[in-house]
Scaffold this motif. Structure first.
Motif, short mmCIF file in Angstrom:
data_model
loop_
_atom_site.label_atom_id
_atom_site.label_comp_id
_atom_site.label_asym_id
_atom_site.label_seq_id
_atom_site.Cartn_x
_atom_site.Cartn_y
_atom_site.Cartn_z
N VAL A 1 5.72 26.73 1.89
CA VAL A 1 6.09 25.95 3.07
C VAL A 1 5.50 26.61 4.33
N GLN A 2 5.58 27.92 4.39
CA GLN A 2 5.06 28.63 5.56
C GLN A 2 3.55 28.43 5.69
N VAL A 3 2.85 28.46 4.56
CA VAL A 3 1.40 28.23 4.58
C VAL A 3 1.09 26.81 5.06
N ALA A 4 1.86 25.85 4.56
CA ALA A 4 1.66 24.45 4.99
C ALA A 4 1.94 24.31 6.48
N SER A 5 2.97 25.00 6.97
CA SER A 5 3.31 24.95 8.40
C SER A 5 2.19 25.53 9.25
N SER B 1 -0.96 25.53 8.53
CA SER B 1 -2.05 24.54 8.55
C SER B 1 -1.75 23.41 9.53
N LEU B 2 -0.50 22.94 9.53
CA LEU B 2 -0.10 21.87 10.44
C LEU B 2 -0.14 22.33 11.89
N GLN B 3 0.23 23.60 12.11
CA GLN B 3 0.17 24.15 13.47
C GLN B 3 -1.28 24.16 13.97
N MET C 1 7.49 21.33 16.43
CA MET C 1 6.23 20.62 16.26
C MET C 1 6.48 19.11 16.19
N SER C 2 7.52 18.71 15.46
CA SER C 2 7.82 17.29 15.32
C SER C 2 8.17 16.66 16.66
N GLU C 3 8.99 17.37 17.46
CA GLU C 3 9.39 16.84 18.78
C GLU C 3 8.19 16.75 19.72
N LEU C 4 7.31 17.76 19.67
CA LEU C 4 6.11 17.74 20.52
C LEU C 4 5.19 16.58 20.13
#
Length: 236
Positions: free
Chosen positions: A12-16, A18-20, A86-89
């Motif tokens: 999950v941290q790795v996916a986060s 990437s999304l960041q 991230m979702s709110e932004l």
């Protein structure tokens, strides 16, 4: 996007991460004025992936981890805060981009309407020189065509405009929907020709049956009000 398998906080941290990175790249592109439609679509897709990863994270349990993770709950909460931010932004960014696109649509529509009006006026002047009666028939046909553009909806509740581009409506008002935006805020035009945004949850497809039912309800409310007044007078 493939989401992490159950019980893997590290994935999950790795996916986060990437999304960041995708979000940071998007924020750089937003500063440039071009390709707003593409940026809006990318923003919605990244938010969808962020929300999916956040949902996966919330389902993780320490007992399902393959290897021992120190300070598991603290790390999980920190990751949840990051994804939520991230979702709110992305939500706010999507709202801003959509408003920019909507303003362009309104400006283009206004320009198109003015161009059509000028062309129609010129045509009317030409027709007046030839045949006044023919000009009147053409004007009526043009008005009928303009009134048929878009789909008619009836409001099921009052809505008061909250922002500059919103359109206030009253319950039972029949309006024309010009554009059904995917975010649920539809571009509408009232009987006076004023345009603005209305939430689709306040609307229902207009039909003669709906209008008749609305009139019946109004009559019943008036009858009940009159009966109540008569009863009050009798009690006095």
């Amino acid at each position: 996007m493939a989401y992490p398998r159950k019980g893997s906080l590290r994935v999950v941290q790795v996916a986060s991460d990437s999304l960041q990175g995708q979000l940071d790249d998007l924020l750089k592109k937003v500063k440039r004025p071009e390709k707003r439609e593409e940026l809006f679509a990318n923003c919605l897709q990244i938010k969808k992936n962020v929300d999916g990863t956040l949902d996966t994270l919330r389902k993780l349990k320490k007992g399902n981890e393959i290897i021992h993770v120190q300070n598991y709950e603290q790390r999980k909460h920190a990751e949840e805060r990051r994804l939520t931010g991230m979702s709110e932004l992305l939500q706010e960014l999507a709202r801003r981009l959509h408003k920019e696109l909507l303003n362009k649509q309104i400006e283009a529509a206004d320009k198109n309407m003015k161009s059509k009006a000028a062309a129609a006026a010129k045509q009317r002047e030409k027709n007046d020189e030839d045949d006044e009666d023919a000009d009147e028939e053409e004007e009526e046909g043009s008005d009928e065509h303009e009134e048929s553009d878009g789909e008619l909806f009836i409001t099921i509740s009052d809505f008061r405009a909250q922002e500059e581009h919103d359109l206030s409506v009253k319950k039972g008002e029949v309006i024309t929907i010009v554009n059904q935006n995917p975010d649920g805020w539809w571009l509408a035009k009232n009987a006076g020709g004023k345009e603005g945004l209305v939430p689709k949850t306040y609307l229902q497809v207009y039909s003669q049956q709906i209008q008749e039912a609305s009139n019946i309800n109004k009559d019943e409310e008036e009858d009940e009000s009159e009966e109540s007044e008569e009863e009050d007078e009798e009690e006095e």
